[in-house]
Each structure stands twice: as structure tokens, then as C-alpha cells.
Motif scaffolding. Structure first.
Motif, PDB file in Angstrom:
ATOM      1  N   PHE A 172       0.857  -1.199   0.000  1.00 12.94           N
ATOM      2  CA  PHE A 172       0.000   0.000   0.000  1.00 12.94           C
ATOM      3  C   PHE A 172       0.887   1.241   0.000  1.00 12.94           C
ATOM      4  O   PHE A 172       0.876   2.029   0.953  1.00 12.94           O
ATOM      5  N   PRO A 173       1.669   1.440  -1.060  1.00 11.24           N
ATOM      6  CA  PRO A 173       2.668   2.519  -1.054  1.00 11.24           C
ATOM      7  C   PRO A 173       2.062   3.911  -0.949  1.00 11.24           C
ATOM      8  O   PRO A 173       2.730   4.829  -0.477  1.00 11.24           O
ATOM      9  N   SER A 174       0.815   4.085  -1.362  1.00 18.03           N
ATOM     10  CA  SER A 174       0.209   5.422  -1.289  1.00 18.03           C
ATOM     11  C   SER A 174      -0.413   5.699   0.071  1.00 18.03           C
ATOM     12  O   SER A 174      -0.807   6.832   0.356  1.00 18.03           O
ATOM     13  N   GLY A 175      -0.549   4.634   0.884  1.00 16.85           N
ATOM     14  CA  GLY A 175      -1.145   4.804   2.212  1.00 16.85           C
ATOM     15  C   GLY A 175      -2.655   4.651   2.176  1.00 16.85           C
ATOM     16  O   GLY A 175      -3.308   4.791   1.135  1.00 16.85           O
ATOM     17  N   MET A 176      -3.214   4.356   3.350  1.00 22.00           N
ATOM     18  CA  MET A 176      -4.647   4.060   3.443  1.00 22.00           C
ATOM     19  C   MET A 176      -5.521   5.294   3.213  1.00 22.00           C
ATOM     20  O   MET A 176      -6.621   5.194   2.700  1.00 22.00           O
ATOM     21  N   LYS A 177      -5.029   6.453   3.602  1.00 23.86           N
ATOM     22  CA  LYS A 177      -5.860   7.645   3.432  1.00 23.86           C
ATOM     23  C   LYS A 177      -6.082   7.920   1.940  1.00 23.86           C
ATOM     24  O   LYS A 177      -7.207   8.209   1.504  1.00 23.86           O
ATOM     25  N   ALA A 178      -5.016   7.799   1.164  1.00 25.97           N
ATOM     26  CA  ALA A 178      -5.147   8.017  -0.278  1.00 25.97           C
ATOM     27  C   ALA A 178      -6.011   6.927  -0.921  1.00 25.97           C
ATOM     28  O   ALA A 178      -6.815   7.200  -1.819  1.00 25.97           O
ATOM     29  N   LEU A 179      -5.864   5.695  -0.428  1.00 25.35           N
ATOM     30  CA  LEU A 179      -6.667   4.608  -0.994  1.00 25.35           C
ATOM     31  C   LEU A 179      -8.152   4.824  -0.684  1.00 25.35           C
ATOM     32  O   LEU A 179      -9.021   4.648  -1.551  1.00 25.35           O
ATOM     33  N   ALA A 180      -8.435   5.211   0.567  1.00 23.15           N
ATOM     34  CA  ALA A 180      -9.836   5.491   0.932  1.00 23.15           C
ATOM     35  C   ALA A 180     -10.401   6.600   0.049  1.00 23.15           C
ATOM     36  O   ALA A 180     -11.531   6.513  -0.440  1.00 23.15           O
ATOM     37  N   ALA A 181      -9.598   7.640  -0.181  1.00 24.70           N
ATOM     38  CA  ALA A 181     -10.074   8.760  -1.012  1.00 24.70           C
ATOM     39  C   ALA A 181     -10.356   8.294  -2.441  1.00 24.70           C
ATOM     40  O   ALA A 181     -11.328   8.723  -3.072  1.00 24.70           O
ATOM     41  N   ALA A 182      -9.510   7.393  -2.950  1.00 27.93           N
ATOM     42  CA  ALA A 182      -9.724   6.895  -4.312  1.00 27.93           C
ATOM     43  C   ALA A 182     -11.000   6.049  -4.394  1.00 27.93           C
ATOM     44  O   ALA A 182     -11.741   6.120  -5.383  1.00 27.93           O
ATOM     45  N   VAL A 183     -11.251   5.271  -3.352  1.00 28.28           N
ATOM     46  CA  VAL A 183     -12.480   4.465  -3.326  1.00 28.28           C
ATOM     47  C   VAL A 183     -13.697   5.395  -3.216  1.00 28.28           C
ATOM     48  O   VAL A 183     -14.694   5.233  -3.930  1.00 28.28           O
ATOM     49  N   HIS A 184     -13.599   6.402  -2.355  1.00 28.44           N
ATOM     50  CA  HIS A 184     -14.699   7.368  -2.219  1.00 28.44           C
ATOM     51  C   HIS A 184     -14.958   8.098  -3.533  1.00 28.44           C
ATOM     52  O   HIS A 184     -16.110   8.398  -3.870  1.00 28.44           O
ATOM     53  N   ALA A 185     -13.891   8.388  -4.258  1.00 26.37           N
ATOM     54  CA  ALA A 185     -14.052   9.129  -5.513  1.00 26.37           C
ATOM     55  C   ALA A 185     -14.873   8.339  -6.537  1.00 26.37           C
ATOM     56  O   ALA A 185     -15.427   8.913  -7.469  1.00 26.37           O
ATOM     57  N   LYS A 186     -14.938   7.031  -6.358  1.00 27.69           N
ATOM     58  CA  LYS A 186     -15.775   6.210  -7.246  1.00 27.69           C
ATOM     59  C   LYS A 186     -17.208   6.103  -6.720  1.00 27.69           C
ATOM     60  O   LYS A 186     -18.009   5.316  -7.216  1.00 27.69           O
ATOM     61  N   GLY A 187     -17.499   6.834  -5.663  1.00 30.39           N
ATOM     62  CA  GLY A 187     -18.859   6.792  -5.093  1.00 30.39           C
ATOM     63  C   GLY A 187     -19.065   5.563  -4.216  1.00 30.39           C
ATOM     64  O   GLY A 187     -20.203   5.187  -3.931  1.00 30.39           O
ATOM     65  N   LEU A 188     -17.968   4.937  -3.774  1.00 28.74           N
ATOM     66  CA  LEU A 188     -18.050   3.742  -2.930  1.00 28.74           C
ATOM     67  C   LEU A 188     -17.571   4.075  -1.523  1.00 28.74           C
ATOM     68  O   LEU A 188     -17.040   5.163  -1.283  1.00 28.74           O
ATOM     69  N   LYS A 189     -17.727   3.135  -0.602  1.00 25.90           N
ATOM     70  CA  LYS A 189     -17.251   3.329   0.768  1.00 25.90           C
ATOM     71  C   LYS A 189     -16.125   2.341   1.057  1.00 25.90           C
ATOM     72  O   LYS A 189     -15.996   1.316   0.392  1.00 25.90           O
ATOM     73  N   PHE A 190     -15.340   2.675   2.076  1.00 29.72           N
ATOM     74  CA  PHE A 190     -14.075   1.990   2.302  1.00 29.72           C
ATOM     75  C   PHE A 190     -14.089   1.252   3.628  1.00 29.72           C
ATOM     76  O   PHE A 190     -14.421   1.825   4.664  1.00 29.72           O
ATOM     77  N   GLY A 191     -13.710  -0.038   3.597  1.00 31.80           N
ATOM     78  CA  GLY A 191     -13.702  -0.832   4.819  1.00 31.80           C
ATOM     79  C   GLY A 191     -12.347  -1.453   5.091  1.00 31.80           C
ATOM     80  O   GLY A 191     -11.524  -1.635   4.188  1.00 31.80           O
TER      81      GLY A 191
END
Ligand code: GLA
Length: 425
Positions: free
Chosen positions: A127-146
Motif C-alpha cells: 500500500f505505497p500510497s497509504g490508506m488515506k489516499a486509498l480510501a479517497a480513491a475508493v470514495h471518488a468512485k462513489g463507494l465506501k471503504f472498509g
């Protein structure tokens, strides 16, 4: 996926969460719209009279069973941001998101250690970009992050658990933009399950961020008797296996074993509190198409969380059609939130029924046998006027099966179901 890093870093902030969520009473005993209204009025009265202890800060989440995807069943410890982004993209392109799948959940093995301050650290190689960036990318698709953790000292895959770090981990998750926490029960010797889950539940609520809390102690201490108000869903069985009726000595079990273990738990489910028969194995290769359809039908009838567990970018059209069957999903997501139950047991042939908010009944004619067989449901068994007329809709054929009087019969394939919606006329 070679440009994943760029995608992550360029992601906008997550959208605001929690809109449209509202408190709701426990409604598992309610089976008509009129009673539903009366129950809501009753709850308001109870609250006005000082009965506020029945309300919890997390109420309003998961009024219908959560839907999404989780990495574990197909990928185990082989998780990475590339995998998660691929799954999130496929949820959108397959139209599963449009059908209701929302949560993208990373299971075990994303974490490696704690830093000198005790903060949990995501695997920097995966997870080189980190969880915060990954969560933001998932949110940007209109999805939620778990995300996933464990009430003990270590997770089931021996990564750091959250014991004695509950508040710190909850704050970290909220800061990352986590919307859903699956919380496991490995390496918890000497801990009381209710206390341990309550501790993390409070920690999550204290963050102020709405985070669905998925309790995963495998039914070991009967969570249906204590977990309402602690989390929104609780595993009721051992780990699902990708097979129809195999069993594993350590507690893993096939689809039919899980169905049987769920049969008596229907009184404990309702909006905001669901029994969880584990994640879906649909599309993972161990079930026939017929068995995959039966698996999906039962999870819907049981008001189970619909958490896909397959390789989404690689799924076949047949599997996508099962996972996106909107008529079956509507049974799962019905506003009444009732879990279905067995109403007729004829050995290899069974009938199961789930009452729906509009007064109709979802019915599964289930053939456990190895030969095709006719199976009938009588109106009497599903609480309709015995001599009355009712409209029957086949939820897999997507076709009306006509008006029937008193009963409906259909031929059912081995290991198969006929799933219908029956509406009194
Ligand atoms: C337990 C859970 C599974 C999965 C694994 C991860 O077995 O029940 O669903 O989360 O741990 O290690």
C-alpha cells in the motif's frame, strides 16, 4: 494498473458520509406495515419517557444489510492497493455498484506493525500510497471503504491486533476515512467477547464518523443474544468454504451447513442488526451455477450482508448476472429487515419464506436432493388466506408465473431453488 499511484494521489476528498441515515427501533418482531408504524410510534414514546438507553450513537447505519466486496475469500493475504482499486473499478463497470454494492473492504494482512507511537502501519510495499489516499480513491468512485482488525493481540494471520489500542486505532481509521470495520476474534484468550466488542464499538462511535461495525466472532458466544446495539452485523457461523456441503475440522463449512445453522436465528435480525452467515463464495469456482444461484437466493432470504468475495475484474457474465439480480437483491434489501425462515421441511425438499414490507412473501422452494423434484408452497404455510388467490413472480426467470389459488408448485433442479415473490390479490 501501472498508473495506480497517479490515480491515488490525484483523488479528491471523500464525499460526506451519513446523509439520509436515521434512527430506527428494533423491528424484528414486526411483520405488517401497520405494525411497523405502531412500533415506530412506540419507540418515540419510549424515548420521550426516558427510555433513551435503547438508542445508540451508531444507530441509523445498515438499516438494510450492508452490500459490498471483501478481499478474503478469493485473495486471502494477497492484498494490495492495486487489488483494491481493481475491485472498486470493477464494482462500478460491472454495474454492481448500481445494484447496491457499496463497501470495498480490505480483510486481513494489510497491516505489518505499530510505529514508535503505537500507530498501526499499513504494509508500505503493498500500500505505497497509504490508506488515506486509498480510501479517497475508493470514495471518488462513489463507494465506501472498509478495513479489518481483531479484538486480540494478533489477527488470525498474526498481524498486530487492536487489543489495548482500540481508541487509537478507531481514531486512525476515522482519520483515514474508513466507513466499515470488520473485527475478528483470533488470539483473544481470556477476553470477554461482549466487553471486547463493546470497547471497540465505543471507540468507533467516539470518533464521530459513521463506521459500520462488523462483529466476527463466528457465533462462538452467541452474539445474536448480546450484539444488537454493539455492531450492525455479527458473524453467526464459522468460515464459509467454497463448496456446497463440505466441512472442515477447524470449523469451516459449506453453503448448506451455513444455511442450516441460520435457520433458527430469524428472531434476532432487523434493521441495523443482522445475522451474518459470512461472505459470498459466488464465482470462486467451487459451486455450480445452480448452487451459486441457491447460495445468493438464500443469503437474500436470510437478510444477510451481500459481500461478494470473487475476482471482480475476471468474473464471467453468468456470475455477474447472479450478483446483480435486482429482484433477489430487493428481497435482501427489503425495508422490513426480517430474516426468512423454514416453513416446510420435507427432508430433501424444503420451503423457506421471508415477509416483505409490502405484505408479499419471498419464497424459496429448495431441493437438497440429487434428482429434480416438484416442490409446492401452500398459502397456509406462509401466512396467506388458505383459499385465496395470489400473484406469483419468478425472481430468477424475471417473469410472472400467473395467479395461483391456495398453493404454487414448481419443478426444482438438484441443489437448486425456485425463488418467487407471492402477493395476495
Ligand atoms: C477469520 C475470519 C475470516 C477472515 C480471516 C482472516 O478466519 O472469520 O473471515 O477474516 O480470519 O485471517
Amino acid at each position: 494498473m501501472s498508473n495506480d499511484m497517479g490515480t491515488l494521489r490525484g483523488s479528491p476528498n471523500p464525499p460526506a458520509m451519513g446523509s439520509g441515515e436515521q434512527s430506527s427501533p428494533s423491528l424484528h418482531a414486526i411483520n405488517t406495515p401497520l405494525m411497523l408504524v405502531l412500533a415506530r410510534v412506540g419507540l418515540v414514546f419510549a424515548l420521550l419517557c426516558g427510555g433513551a438507553s435503547v438508542a445508540h450513537a451508531g444507530d441509523g447505519l445498515a438499516q438494510t444489510p450492508p452490500m459490498g466486496w471483501n478481499s478474503w475469500n478469493r485473495f486471502g493475504c494477497n492484498v494490495s492497493e492495486k487489488l483494491i482499486l481493481g475491485a472498486a473499478g470493477a464494482l462500478v463497470s460491472s454495474r454492481m455498484k448500481a445494484a447496491g454494492y457499496t463497501y470495498v473492504v480490505i480483510d486481513d494482512c494489510w497491516q505489518t506493525k505499530r510505529d514508535e507511537r503505537g500507530t498501526i502501519v499499513a504494509d508500505p510495499a503493498r500500500f505505497p500510497s497509504g490508506m488515506k489516499a486509498l480510501a479517497a480513491a475508493v470514495h471518488a468512485k462513489g463507494l465506501k471503504f472498509g478495513i479489518y482488525s481483531d479484538a486480540g493481540t494478533m489477527t488470525c494471520a498474526k498481524r498486530p491486533g487492536s487489543k489495548d489500542h482500540e481508541s487509537q486505532d478507531a481514531k486512525t481509521y476515522a482519520e483515514w476515512g474508513v466507513d466499515y470495520l470488520k473485527y475478528d476474534w483470533c488470539n483473544t484468550e481470556g477476553q470477554d467477547s461482549r466487553d471486547a466488542y463493546m470497547k471497540m464499538s465505543r471507540a468507533l462511535r467516539a470518533t464521530g464518523r459513521p463506521i459500520v461495525f462488523s462483529i466476527c466472532e463466528w457465533g462462538a458466544t452467541k452474539p445474536w443474544t448480546w450484539a444488537q446495539g454493539v455492531g450492525q452485523l455479527w458473524r453467526a457461523t464459522g468460515d464459509i468454504q467454497d463448496c456446497w456441503d463440505c466441512g472442515k475440522s477447524w470449523g469451516g463449512m459449506g453453503v448448506v451447513h451455513i444455511i442450516d445453522l441460520m435457520a433458527d436465528l430469524y428472531p434476532f435480525a432487523g434493521p441495523g442488526h443482522f445475522n451474518d452467515p459470512d461472505m459470498l463464495e459466488i464465482g470462486n469456482g467451487g459451486l455450480t451455477l445452480e448452487e451459486n444461484r441457491s447460495h445468493f437466493s438464500f443469503w437474500a432470504l436470510l437478510a444477510a450482508p451481500l459481500i461478494a468475495g470473487n475476482d471482480l475484474p475476471a468474473m464471467t457474465p453468468e456470475i455477474r448476472d447472479i450478483l446483480t439480480n435486482r429482484e433477489v437483491i430487493a428481497v435482501d434489501q427489503d425495508a422490513l429487515g426480517m430474516q426468512g425462515r423454514k416453513v416446510f421441511d420435507g427432508g430433501a425438499q424444503e420451503v423457506w419464506m421471508k415477509p416483505l414490507a409490502d405484505g408479499s412473501r419471498a419464497v424459496i422452494l429448495f431441493n437438497r436432493g440429487t434428482e429434480a423434484a416438484p416442490i409446492a408452497v401452500s398459502w397456509e404455510d406462509i401466512g396467506l388466506f388458505p383459499g385465496g388467490k395470489a400473484r406469483v413472480r419468478d425472481l430468477w426467470k424475471h417473469a410472472d408465473a400467473g395467479i395461483a389459488t391456495g398453493r404454487y408448485e414448481a419443478k426444482v433442479a438438484p441443489h437448486g431453488v425456485v425463488m418467487v415473490r407471492i402477493t395476495a390479490q
